[in-house]
Design a protein around this motif. Sequence first.
Motif, short mmCIF file in Angstrom:
data_model
loop_
_atom_site.label_atom_id
_atom_site.label_comp_id
_atom_site.label_asym_id
_atom_site.label_seq_id
_atom_site.Cartn_x
_atom_site.Cartn_y
_atom_site.Cartn_z
N ARG A 4 -34.81 -32.89 -44.00
CA ARG A 4 -33.84 -33.38 -43.02
C ARG A 4 -33.17 -34.65 -43.51
NH1 ARG A 4 -34.06 -37.17 -39.38
NH2 ARG A 4 -36.31 -37.44 -39.63
N LEU A 5 -33.93 -35.58 -44.07
CA LEU A 5 -33.36 -36.82 -44.59
C LEU A 5 -32.35 -36.54 -45.70
CD1 LEU A 5 -36.56 -39.07 -44.70
CD2 LEU A 5 -34.58 -39.40 -43.21
N VAL A 6 -32.68 -35.57 -46.57
CA VAL A 6 -31.78 -35.25 -47.69
C VAL A 6 -30.49 -34.65 -47.17
CG1 VAL A 6 -31.49 -33.80 -49.72
CG2 VAL A 6 -33.65 -35.00 -49.36
N SER A 7 -30.59 -33.67 -46.28
CA SER A 7 -29.38 -33.02 -45.77
C SER A 7 -28.52 -34.00 -44.98
CB SER A 7 -29.75 -31.82 -44.91
OG SER A 7 -30.56 -32.21 -43.81
N GLU A 8 -29.13 -34.89 -44.21
CA GLU A 8 -28.35 -35.87 -43.44
C GLU A 8 -27.67 -36.88 -44.36
OE1 GLU A 8 -31.04 -37.55 -40.63
OE2 GLU A 8 -30.92 -35.84 -39.24
N GLU A 9 -28.36 -37.31 -45.41
CA GLU A 9 -27.75 -38.25 -46.35
C GLU A 9 -26.59 -37.60 -47.09
OE1 GLU A 9 -27.08 -41.77 -48.53
OE2 GLU A 9 -28.16 -41.37 -46.67
N THR A 10 -26.77 -36.35 -47.50
CA THR A 10 -25.69 -35.63 -48.18
C THR A 10 -24.51 -35.45 -47.25
OG1 THR A 10 -27.24 -34.48 -49.63
CG2 THR A 10 -25.08 -33.47 -49.31
N SER A 11 -24.77 -35.08 -46.00
CA SER A 11 -23.70 -34.91 -45.03
C SER A 11 -22.96 -36.22 -44.79
CB SER A 11 -24.27 -34.37 -43.72
OG SER A 11 -23.28 -34.31 -42.72
N GLY A 62 -18.78 -37.28 -45.56
CA GLY A 62 -17.92 -37.50 -44.42
C GLY A 62 -18.32 -36.76 -43.17
N GLY A 63 -19.57 -36.31 -43.10
CA GLY A 63 -20.04 -35.74 -41.84
C GLY A 63 -20.35 -34.27 -41.84
N GLY A 64 -20.22 -33.58 -42.96
CA GLY A 64 -20.55 -32.17 -42.94
C GLY A 64 -20.16 -31.47 -44.22
N GLU A 109 -23.71 -28.70 -36.51
CA GLU A 109 -22.73 -28.03 -35.66
C GLU A 109 -21.59 -27.45 -36.49
OE1 GLU A 109 -21.48 -30.77 -32.69
OE2 GLU A 109 -23.44 -30.87 -31.72
N LEU A 110 -21.95 -26.67 -37.50
CA LEU A 110 -20.97 -26.11 -38.42
C LEU A 110 -20.30 -24.89 -37.80
CD1 LEU A 110 -23.02 -26.32 -41.74
CD2 LEU A 110 -21.35 -27.94 -40.88
N ASP A 111 -18.97 -24.90 -37.80
CA ASP A 111 -18.23 -23.74 -37.34
C ASP A 111 -18.17 -22.65 -38.41
OD1 ASP A 111 -17.71 -25.01 -34.93
OD2 ASP A 111 -15.92 -25.98 -35.73
N ARG A 112 -18.31 -23.08 -39.65
CA ARG A 112 -18.16 -22.13 -40.75
C ARG A 112 -19.07 -22.53 -41.89
NH1 ARG A 112 -12.37 -20.50 -43.57
NH2 ARG A 112 -13.02 -18.43 -44.33
N MET A 113 -19.74 -21.55 -42.48
CA MET A 113 -20.58 -21.82 -43.64
C MET A 113 -20.38 -20.69 -44.65
SD MET A 113 -24.70 -22.41 -43.97
CE MET A 113 -24.64 -23.92 -43.04
N ILE A 114 -19.96 -21.07 -45.86
CA ILE A 114 -19.74 -20.11 -46.93
C ILE A 114 -20.86 -20.28 -47.95
CG2 ILE A 114 -18.15 -19.31 -48.72
CD1 ILE A 114 -15.88 -20.59 -47.13
#
Length: 557
Positions: free
Chosen positions: A188-195, A199-201, A283-288
């Motif tokens: 979780r820490l890694v994904s939040e830091e990357t996001s 710029g937020g996602g 809260e991703l609307d789209r993920m490729i």
Amino acid sequence: MFIRTVERQTTKNIAVQIVESYRNRKGQPRQRILRHMGSVPPEAVPALEKLAKLEMQKLVEERKPSLFPPESYAERVIAARNTPRDSGPPVIKDARKLEELCRLCLGFHEIMGTLYDQIGFARVFGSRQEMSRRLFKQAVLLRLAAPGDSKLVHSRQMSKDADVEVPVEKFYRMMDAVTDDRIAQIKRLVSEETSRMLGGGFNVLFFDVTTLSFASENDDELRKKGFSKDGKPHRMQVVLALVQTREGLPVTYELFPVSRHPGNTTDVTPLEPAIKKLKERFELDRMIVVADPGMLSKENLALLQNMGCEYIVAARLRSMNKAHIKVVTQEQSWTNQSAGRKVTEHKLDGRRLILRYCPQKATQDEKTRKKAIEKVKKRFAKGVKGNGRSGRFLRVDQDAVSLDEAAIEKDKKFDGLHGVWTSIEDLTPSQVCQYYGELWRIEEGFRVIKHTMAVHPIFHWKERRVQAHVAICFVAFTLLRILRYRYNTRYGSKHRLNEEQILAELGNVEASVICDRGNHAEYLLPSKPTEEGIRLYRVVNQPLQRQTVRFKEGTTA
């Protein structure tokens, strides 16, 4: 490097030797004696072994500076470097009485340690697990500084320069404390830091899997024999699935057993919870999801769509059915791109296939085919006949073998062609190819994890410690990738650095502990920094101290 005792056959005395293991030019393991400390009666061996330990420590110091004393010692050194001095510069009366006690490598502590704290990995362990918190951080930093060393070597490295003993058992207890909840918190820490850095996602994720081998031959629920991407199916394997962004920043990972089903080397089912958590958290609307041909199965693609993910997956053109091959190899209506490249698209069985032609790939495909044909001709020269294994262009009949001209002509039709399947309808063929072309970043990520971080072969046999070992390597990989991204974003136009260059620069940040024999005062004398080292410190908002400071007060006469 270790101490060996050998009994003399004639005198029955015990010889004490300092020995080093190495491999000769043929890769065979060998040992050589670095120091022969002498031969003594059995009762005198303990005293001679103590002298041998001191001599071995000197040999180690001669080869490389001390990387990591215990964290408390490192904290005192860093604090001494950063504490303002109001009493003016240290006064040295007689430079002839100065001697170097040791040399410390501080770049990993001061840069990577700072980045580790900034991301918040220290919060993974609570206040009651202070020792585990410290050792986990040390294990991560040591994985960056000395990735090929074992936990035993790491414990000795931490113990040799200070009064605090750090036995290897403490490392193993720390690994046992890396629970599933703590691993989930790390992800979780890694994904939040990357996001946050992006710029937020993120909407495009690159996904691939690789296999990690074990030194052990015992299997369990996690370790099994099966498909190996390193060509080691005889060894126990585990599958590592890695998710990254287009920029090469890590998002998350999963570890699961290899598949025993033929043709199904990649199963994304264990990744389903991770993808769902990412979509909910951000809260991703789209993920490729962009992946290699290993993901190409109806089950995998259906599962991705059920998770609300769109995909771009490489196609195995030569393995298609006859109807699809006929469409792929016929005359195409191409759209020209730069450097002779061309793209087009087809709808096959309700799925969108993007075809791309590249002249460089056509040249390479032709060379590969010629090498294969030469290999077949060499088999002819050896007198191969009768029943046997067919090659790519070798036709084996009941009584003879021959060159398969039909297979050669069929193969020529695929020269320069590459295809990808996609579920995305609102991207042009060029945009789809551009997304897939960036998949090399995750392949590069595997190279860093498997070789630079030396994640395998894995020598642990308990599942909890295997999970902890991979988590430590993933955190080290995250720190290295984030530092590289920050550095290249800030200075990349002229001063780009890769992972190996960054690690080399961190190793160059050293400080010598100098002792004044007159009053026993100790000073920290920094090495000359490089411009790259100075910039790396700026990236983590830390000043690089370049002044000699007093580390330990001396005694007055």
